[in-house]
Scaffold this motif. Structure first.
Motif, PDB file in Angstrom:
ATOM      1  N   VAL A   1      -2.866   8.252   2.736  1.00  0.00           N
ATOM      2  CA  VAL A   1      -2.031   7.366   1.923  1.00  0.00           C
ATOM      3  C   VAL A   1      -2.739   6.026   1.672  1.00  0.00           C
ATOM      4  O   VAL A   1      -2.663   5.458   0.583  1.00  0.00           O
TER       5      VAL A   1
ATOM      6  N   SER B   1      -5.545   3.838   0.583  1.00  0.00           N
ATOM      7  CA  SER B   1      -6.630   4.099  -0.356  1.00  0.00           C
ATOM      8  C   SER B   1      -7.958   3.526   0.153  1.00  0.00           C
ATOM      9  O   SER B   1      -8.029   2.371   0.556  1.00  0.00           O
TER      10      SER B   1
ATOM     11  N   VAL C   1       3.592   6.187  -6.166  1.00  0.00           N
ATOM     12  CA  VAL C   1       4.859   5.452  -6.249  1.00  0.00           C
ATOM     13  C   VAL C   1       5.430   5.630  -7.658  1.00  0.00           C
ATOM     14  O   VAL C   1       5.150   4.859  -8.560  1.00  0.00           O
TER      15      VAL C   1
HETATM   16  C1  F6R Z   1      -2.986   0.995  -0.666  1.00  0.00           C
HETATM   17  C2  F6R Z   1      -2.246   1.932  -1.486  1.00  0.00           C
HETATM   18  C3  F6R Z   1      -1.314   1.396  -2.534  1.00  0.00           C
HETATM   19  C4  F6R Z   1      -1.794   1.880  -3.908  1.00  0.00           C
HETATM   20  C5  F6R Z   1      -0.793   1.493  -5.002  1.00  0.00           C
HETATM   21  C6  F6R Z   1      -1.288   1.871  -6.374  1.00  0.00           C
HETATM   22  O1  F6R Z   1      -3.754   1.656   0.277  1.00  0.00           O
HETATM   23  O2  F6R Z   1      -2.423   3.103  -1.377  1.00  0.00           O
HETATM   24  O3  F6R Z   1      -1.250   0.005  -2.496  1.00  0.00           O
HETATM   25  O4  F6R Z   1      -3.050   1.339  -4.149  1.00  0.00           O
HETATM   26  O5  F6R Z   1       0.434   2.114  -4.751  1.00  0.00           O
HETATM   27  O6  F6R Z   1      -1.486   3.247  -6.492  1.00  0.00           O
HETATM   28  P1  F6R Z   1      -2.302   3.878  -7.670  1.00  0.00           P
HETATM   29  O7  F6R Z   1      -3.688   3.416  -7.575  1.00  0.00           O
HETATM   30  O8  F6R Z   1      -2.171   5.361  -7.473  1.00  0.00           O
HETATM   31  O9  F6R Z   1      -1.656   3.410  -8.953  1.00  0.00           O
END
Ligand code: F6R
Length: 366
Positions: free
Chosen positions: A156, A158, A363
């Motif tokens: 989860v 990133s 999300v």
């Molecule tokens: C941090 C993390 C979240 C995502 C954010 C955006 O480790 O996973 O903060 O970076 O929810 O997600 P994406 O890049 O999928 O739009």
């Protein structure tokens, strides 16, 4: 499936030399100063004449956007604004036809980022996507884009998606600089050659794992952390703090180092770990003063420094040495020990690192 690693997150951290290479593959050949990204070439005129670039993203992707802001302004001299997608979409933003909006998203499904780009599109901006998941909603909604090619990210938190985003955005910055004539040929070539060496330098930074693990043992019971960085390392400070909060549930704040004296310095005492990213770059001397300010209040400094630094080891309690590179590329290296630090602290605290509480990988709600 975890390739011998105990968690996906650790596997993905260690995949980075490879995933960064995959993000560059076919796009950068330093030897003949060749940059290839057909989607940028296709809209060459729009990019060349762009009055402004607006980056929209959330979370870690927003941090990659901040790195890009510093890079695009420095190399290509186009004004850049980086926006939280959720704020941008709800405040009646000013968008002109000469604007280019770059949406950054690993999953390509983040609801706020998707809505932000739809809004910008309806006002006539060109929308460019930097996504990891092929065929995702955001990738499909953009006019053009470049995939990060980091491969599936399961953890989860990133990690490899962040470095892949920064890699692609670096290549875009270089292309824009070349197209707009804002960089000298020799400087561009030098930067490209440095970029080609990043995967092997990341490999070297990963060798710090055992050292970082020892430091993690010492700080695993901390209740707060502060992360400081300046310039290109300011977004890295934010990213380091976010990684720690997400998976270890330790309260952490990332700050531009010079902002410390405007408030957060009041938090510093002998119990406060302060991670300072203090690599040798144009803000080095200033960061050294910031470390002294923290030391004067008995804060416990963990410094990320450039290999061979002889000054900071005399001031900081712990020092982690990373390979040197071009200033603009430092985030790709300095973030590695911070990813490892959050991973090990979370494991030592018995947390579920791959699936932290209350978080989802995509999300898709506002
Ligand atoms: C941090 C993390 C979240 C995502 C954010 C955006 O480790 O996973 O903060 O970076 O929810 O997600 P994406 O890049 O999928 O739009």
């Amino acid at each position: 499936e975890k390739g011998g690693y105990p968690h996906f997150m650790l596997k993905e951290i260690f995949e980075q030399p490879r995933s960064i290479l995959d993000s560059m593959r076919g796009r950068l050949v330093a030897e003949n100063t060749q940059l290839t990204m057909s989607s940028i070439r296709e809209y060459a005129n729009r990019f060349k004449n762009a009055e402004r670039i607006i980056i929209v993203a959330c979370g870690t992707s927003w941090h990659a956007g901040l790195v890009a802001e510093y890079m695009i302004e420095e190399l290509a001299r186009i004004p850049v604004e980086v926006e939280y997608a959720s704020e941008f979409r709800y405040r009646n933003p000013i968008i002109r036809e000469g604007d280019i909006v770059i949406a950054i998203s690993q999953s390509g499904e983040t609801a706020d980022t998707l809505a932000a780009l739809e809004l910008a599109k309806s006002k006539g901006a060109l929308i460019f996507g930097v996504c990891n998941v092929v065929g995702s909603s955001i990738a499909r909604a953009t006019d053009a884009g470049a995939y990060t090619h980091a491969g599936p990210e399961i953890g989860v938190a990133s990690t490899k998606a962040f470095t892949a985003q920064v890699t692609v955005l670096t290549l875009i910055s270089m292309m824009l600089a070349e197209m707009r004539g804002t960089i000298e040929a020799s400087a561009l070539r030098q930067l490209m050659m440095e970029m080609e060496q990043i995967p092997s330098k990341v490999e070297k930074a990963l060798e710090l794992d055992a050292e970082v693990q020892v430091i993690s043992e010492i700080f695993k019971d901390a209740t707060n952390f502060i992360y400081l960085g300046r310039g290109f390392n300011f977004p890295v400070a934010l990213e380091g703090a976010l990684k720690l909060k997400e998976i270890s549930y330790i309260h952490a704040e990332g700050y531009p180092a010079a902002e410390m004296k405007h408030g957060p310095i009041a938090l510093i005492d002998e119990n406060m770990p302060v991670v300072v990213i203090a690599t040798k770059d144009s803000s080095y001397e200033k960061v050294v003063s910031n470390i002294q300010e923290v030391r004067a209040r008995k804060g416990r400094v963990i410094a990320i420094v450039t290999e061979g630094d002889t000054v900071i080891p005399q001031m900081a309690e712990f020092v982690i040495e990373v390979p040197s590179t071009h200033e603009a590329l430092v985030p790709l290296i300095s973030v590695i020990p911070l990813q490892l630090l959050s991973y090990h602290i979370a494991v030592l605290r018995g947390c579920n690192v791959d699936q932290p509480r209350n978080l989802a990988k995509s999300v898709t709600v506002e």
